[in-house]
Design a protein around this motif. Structure first.
Motif, PDB file in Angstrom:
ATOM      1  N   ALA A  94       2.405  34.178   0.058  1.00 44.27           N
ATOM      2  CA  ALA A  94       3.095  33.490  -0.280  1.00 44.27           C
ATOM      3  C   ALA A  94       4.189  34.024  -1.513  1.00 44.27           C
ATOM      4  O   ALA A  94       4.116  34.520  -2.031  1.00 44.27           O
ATOM      5  N   VAL A  95       5.093  33.188  -1.061  1.00 46.24           N
ATOM      6  CA  VAL A  95       6.902  33.588  -1.580  1.00 46.24           C
ATOM      7  C   VAL A  95       7.235  32.479  -2.404  1.00 46.24           C
ATOM      8  O   VAL A  95       7.206  31.156  -2.158  1.00 46.24           O
ATOM      9  N   GLY A 154       7.937  29.655   0.505  1.00 43.51           N
ATOM     10  CA  GLY A 154       7.530  30.002   1.959  1.00 43.51           C
ATOM     11  C   GLY A 154       6.174  31.045   1.872  1.00 43.51           C
ATOM     12  O   GLY A 154       6.089  31.523   0.994  1.00 43.51           O
ATOM     13  N   TYR A 155       5.931  31.207   3.522  1.00 47.57           N
ATOM     14  CA  TYR A 155       5.105  32.312   3.876  1.00 47.57           C
ATOM     15  C   TYR A 155       5.585  33.177   4.625  1.00 47.57           C
ATOM     16  O   TYR A 155       6.045  32.914   5.265  1.00 47.57           O
ATOM     17  N   ILE A 156       4.755  34.490   4.863  1.00 47.32           N
ATOM     18  CA  ILE A 156       5.183  35.960   5.283  1.00 47.32           C
ATOM     19  C   ILE A 156       3.758  36.335   6.383  1.00 47.32           C
ATOM     20  O   ILE A 156       2.787  36.282   5.657  1.00 47.32           O
ATOM     21  N   PRO A 157       4.071  36.126   7.775  1.00 47.13           N
ATOM     22  CA  PRO A 157       2.296  36.599   8.276  1.00 47.13           C
ATOM     23  C   PRO A 157       1.659  38.111   7.649  1.00 47.13           C
ATOM     24  O   PRO A 157       2.891  38.878   6.531  1.00 47.13           O
ATOM     25  N   ALA A 158       0.591  37.905   7.015  1.00 47.60           N
ATOM     26  CA  ALA A 158       0.086  39.751   6.973  1.00 47.60           C
ATOM     27  C   ALA A 158      -1.264  39.648   7.923  1.00 47.60           C
ATOM     28  O   ALA A 158      -0.760  39.136   9.331  1.00 47.60           O
ATOM     29  N   LYS A 190      15.563  33.625   7.264  1.00 47.80           N
ATOM     30  CA  LYS A 190      14.463  33.765   7.931  1.00 47.80           C
ATOM     31  C   LYS A 190      12.320  34.109   7.428  1.00 47.80           C
ATOM     32  O   LYS A 190      11.940  33.817   8.232  1.00 47.80           O
ATOM     33  N   LEU A 191      12.927  33.575   6.161  1.00 47.98           N
ATOM     34  CA  LEU A 191      11.830  33.290   5.552  1.00 47.98           C
ATOM     35  C   LEU A 191      11.266  31.623   6.352  1.00 47.98           C
ATOM     36  O   LEU A 191      10.324  31.137   6.360  1.00 47.98           O
TER      37      LEU A 191
END
Length: 922
Positions: free
Chosen positions: A347-348, A358-362, A426-427
């Motif tokens: 989570a950002v 937003g979110y970033i995949p892990a 991009k986010l």
């Protein structure tokens, strides 16, 4: 894209951008994990670091990230933040501790002082001083490992700080006064009385290694531990903050006098707080509340909560399943990153506004995150790595000679490096990818119930029977069915042993692409009844299964304590022998429970239900608690306990107990032939003295029908445990694994027979699944298991190759009964859809009686085996194993012994054939 538009993307997904160019990962194949989620398979950098990494911390200058494990293969790694590559690591094996100066290099080093080599390992805590001295909590080892990191990234074990026995140190923190603060988890390891264990915070002098002072938490809830976990201390040593997972609180301790720490404040931040992190100026404390899916912000001057960030996307606002477990700040302190374990994402959060951006995949189950020095990338530790399918021949990288390994030894964690999205656009694309990977987009709009015309409120299927069995893979049981994707060479309990399971799969539906969502019974039971496992269970079960300590804290017992409490007397008016129950046992919060069980959902929907054998207390040495309640509900949602249809739980239905059969076959053959080998050690149970679980269930079932022949007295939901497909390996004189499986098979057959010959059959669906698939090999994946859906409404002779899992079973039950989802996993799971438009498969079923030879099959007695007979060693080892509750015995050894009892003592498991990612009919 402005911030308003970006916030909308967090809540809904309009499309998916190519993520590979944004954050350096790719999803080449849409093959789901066993839990149904999607993760990427290629990343900018990947460093394997051992089993279940659970923490990640930065060196003093930020040049290296330090990771720490909590699973089978435990190490501390130093990883360059500039490129994500490992530089050195120290291994903490159960047999001692050694240093490996470079990846793949020779093993050298020294052994740490040990309370017990068996307990040697790591447990979460990491703190790094200004001179890059590393302090690592060691849990059941009752010590703090002290390591040194040099400027080139080389790690060296230099010392150890011994804690008090039974402290079980978890989180650690440092101030600038030379003090080390330790959160003592106080987890039960042996047969100590769990009611005398309390969590604590100890303060040590890092120079003398001596304890300066200690604060013990209240002995509320009967003196059980409140499980302190994460901890943070102010630089000046005036206060520390410790997260109590059980108490849903962060405690603030006044530590200005380290010899006499005192309680200053209790902050009710949220459910199950785990990670705590200061801002650089220490004016704000961030708290990750893993069960409420929130981050709390605390003003450290006033010790007041100033804000709370909900990390769930809008479409799942009321559904648990995000699970923040770790926090990190960007170098400029403007962005907070949170590892969301159950969303496989980061989570950002904007620090100034407290808004989720937003979110970033892990990867799979991220549990740690740090930012690089330049802020352009983040490093993420994934507890379960990034491999999607794990056949049981997956090699153990620590042992090139290894053969088939059980599931918890298959799953290897890693640290990956990902670029931080540099623009809102991009986010937004990364966020869309996360929502898509989690299948949450489908929740954006109300979806019609595809089983509405079939379910409870249609009047068609008004009764659901949910049966949970124990620990089998698909190939072990149904690998010989030519209709499905099976490997007959791996089949141990085929049609000759399990004729009813084969007949039912053939007549109704064969599901050959269904996976247990959990890994072992410890988390499998939570997945089977809650739709997910909480963070406490996910990290502690592998620690327990690697034999480093801790109790089996699942199924409603924490530290061996029944969380629902217990009365002062049993149902016969007798006092419990254990003096701890002199005045009864007070209920306590269940730290190993999401608080959303299927019985809770049924109660909330006003659906009638009855429990036969699920979540009942153990009263034996295996749990460390004797003389207390036995066979008593451990969840308050399963109370009251009663006889003859009274209450929710049947007091006369036996819990997990391998000395008590599931079916009538043992007693039937004994009465016919007088062969005592047919009998199990426990011949009866309950006030009616019935000889098996089916007999007790059927006694009540017939009472229900007699009470109202129209079937309205039969609950809409019946929960049934049939555990005897577990076994005792080669334990001398006990039934063989084949005999156990045959007894279990007939118990299932008898239950289907009783229902199909009753008035409720046209209105019933029976769901059967294993709680996990750990006890054998499978050529597709170590999670693939057997499951059965039995109903007159199932199309005859169906073969369904679609991907399903435990949550698919729960989802189908929920749709039929009109229940709300338990978690985000079952909310998005595909239901099983092999239903007909009419009840066209309604012929009554007649159970197939197993052969007497298999039911009477027992392992040789020790006196019958010569010292040269390989079965003798198997028998001795099986005798040493703990079978008092499921999975107490070492899984790998038991699997090998089970194989050899069936295939012969000189046989070896054939090497399974794995599938390539994406080989899926769905």
């Amino acid at each position: 894209m402005d911030r308003k538009s970006l916030r909308a993307v967090v809540a809904s997904a309009a499309g998916v951008a190519m993520l590979a160019v944004i954050v350096g990962c790719a999803v080449e194949h849409p093959t789901p994990l066993n839990n149904g989620k999607i993760i990427g398979t290629r990343w900018a950098s990947v460093q394997n670091v051992g089993s279940l990494p659970m923490n990640l911390a930065l060196s003093h200058d930020g040049a290296y990230a330090i990771s720490s494990d909590m699973g089978y293969y435990q190490s501390i790694w130093a990883i360059r933040t500039s490129d994500g590559q490992g530089v050195s690591h120290v291994d903490f094996s159960n047999g001692g501790t050694s240093v490996n100066t470079a990846p793949g290099g020779p093993i050298t080093g020294k052994t740490a002082p040990a309370a017990s080599d068996k307990s040697n390992g790591l447990y979460y805590g990491l703190a790094i001083s200004a001179d890059d001295t590393i302090y690592a909590g060691q849990g059941g080892h009752d010590s703090i490992a002290v390591l040194k990191l040099d400027s080139t990234g080389q790690l060296k074990l230099v010392d150890s700080i011994r804690t008090r026995l039974k402290d079980f140190p978890a989180g650690v923190a440092l101030d600038q006064c030379g003090h080390l603060y330790v959160a003592n988890n106080a987890a039960a390891n042996g047969n100590e009385d769990p009611y005398k264990l309390t969590g604590s915070v100890a303060i040590y002098d890092t120079h003398t290694k001596s304890e300066l002072g200690r604060y013990k938490f209240s002995k509320s809830y009967g003196g059980t531990s409140n499980f302190p976990y994460g901890i943070a201390a102010l630089k000046d040593g005036s206060k520390c903050y410790v997260a109590s997972e059980r108490d849903d609180a962060v405690y603030v301790l006044d530590t200005s006098d380290p010899s006499k720490p005192t309680m200053k404040e209790k902050l009710n931040t949220g459910a199950h707080p785990v990670a705590v992190l200061f801002s650089q100026d220490q004016k704000t404390l961030f708290v990750a509340n893993s069960l409420s899916d929130t981050i709390s912000m605390v003003n450290t001057a006033t010790d007041k909560i100033t804000g709370t960030v909900l990390l769930r996307p809008r479409m799942a606002r009321d559904i648990p399943g995000v699970t923040p477990t770790a926090l990190a700040l960007s170098p400029d302190q403007k962005t907070l990153f949170a590892a969301l374990s159950d969303m496989n994402a980061i989570a950002v959060v904007d620090v100034a506004s407290g808004e989720l951006r937003g979110y970033i995949p892990a990867g799979w189950y991220p549990t740690g995150v740090v930012a690089s020095q330049d802020g352009k990338s983040i490093l993420i530790c994934n507890a379960k790595g990034t491999q999607v399918r794990n056949p049981n021949n997956h090699p153990n990288p620590h042992d090139p000679k290894s053969k088939s390994t059980p599931v918890l030894q298959n799953l290897m964690g890693n640290v990956i490096s990902i670029a931080v999205p540099t623009s809102d656009k991009k986010l937004a694309a990364a966020t869309e990818q996360v929502l898509t990977n989690n299948r949450l987009v489908q929740l954006e709009h109300d979806q019609p119930n595809p089983l509405a015309s079939l379910g409870l409120f249609s009047g068609n299927i008004t009764h659901v029977v949910y049966i949970i069995k124990e620990n089998r893979t698909y190939d072990q049981v149904l690998g010989d069915m030519t209709q499905g994707n099976g490997d007959p060479s791996l089949c141990l309990f085929g049609k000759d042993v399990t004729p009813n399971l084969h007949a039912l799969a053939s007549r109704f539906v064969l599901l050959d692409n269904l996976y247990a969502s959990g890994e072992v019974s410890g988390d499998g039971w939570d997945w089977s009844t809650q739709g997910m496992a909480d963070a406490y269970v996910v990290r502690n079960i592998p620690y327990n299964y690697s034999h480093r300590g801790r109790k089996y804290d699942s199924e409603g017992q924490n530290n061996g304590y029944p969380t629902a409490g217990a009365p002062a007397k049993d149902d016969n008016g007798k006092s419990w022998p254990n003096p701890a129950f002199k005045n009864g046992a007070k209920p306590i919060p269940d730290v190993a429970n999401t608080r959303h069980n299927i019985w809770d959902a049924a109660r909330d929907a006003h659906i009638s239900f009855r429990n036969f054998g699920m979540f009942l207390s153990f009263n034996d040495t295996g749990t460390g608690v004797t003389g207390g309640p036995d066979n008593y509900p451990t969840s308050p949602g399963l109370l009251p306990w009663g006889h003859d249809l009274a209450g929710i739980t049947d007091a006369d239905y036996r819990r997990f107990d391998l000395d008590f059969p599931d079916s009538d076959a043992p007693a039937m053959y004994y009465h016919q032939t007088g062969d005592k080998d047919c009998l199990f050690p426990r011949h009866d149970f309950g006030q009616h003295h019935l000889p098996n679980r089916f007999s007790e269930w059927n006694r009540e079932f017939q009472m229900m029908l007699a009470k109202d022949p129209s079937s309205s007295a039969v609950p809409s939901l019946m929960l049934v445990r049939l555990p005897e497909d577990h076994n005792m390996g080669a334990r001398a004189g006990k039934h063989t694994p084949r005999s156990y499986s045959a007894d279990n098979d007939y118990g299932v057959g008898e239950m289907v027979q009783a229902i199909s010959h009753s008035p409720i059959w046209p209105h019933t669906a029976i769901f059967i699944i294993e709680d996990d698939a750990q006890a054998g090999v499978d050529h597709v994946d170590c999670h693939r298991t057997t499951a059965y859906v039995i109903s007159s409404w199932i199309k005859a002779h169906s073969v369904d190759h679609h991907f399903y899992n435990t949550d698919s079973m729960l989802k189908t039950i929920e749709l039929l009964l009109g229940l709300h989802p338990l978690s985000q996993y079952d909310a998005v799971a595909d239901p099983i859809m092999d239903w007909d438009k009419k009840a066209s498969n309604g012929d009554p079923y007649t159970a197939i009686v197993p052969s007497k030879a298999i039911i009477a099959e027992t392992n040789p007695k020790l006196a019958e085996l010569s010292k040269h007979d390989p079965r003798r060693a198997m028998a001795i080892r099986s005798e040493q194993m703990d079978f008092s509750h499921e999975d107490a015995a070492p899984a790998l050894e038991l699997d090998e012994i089970t194989w050899k009892t069936v295939k012969g003592p000189y046989s070896a498991m054939p090497k399974p054939r794995g599938l390539s990612p994406g080989q899926d009919d769905d």
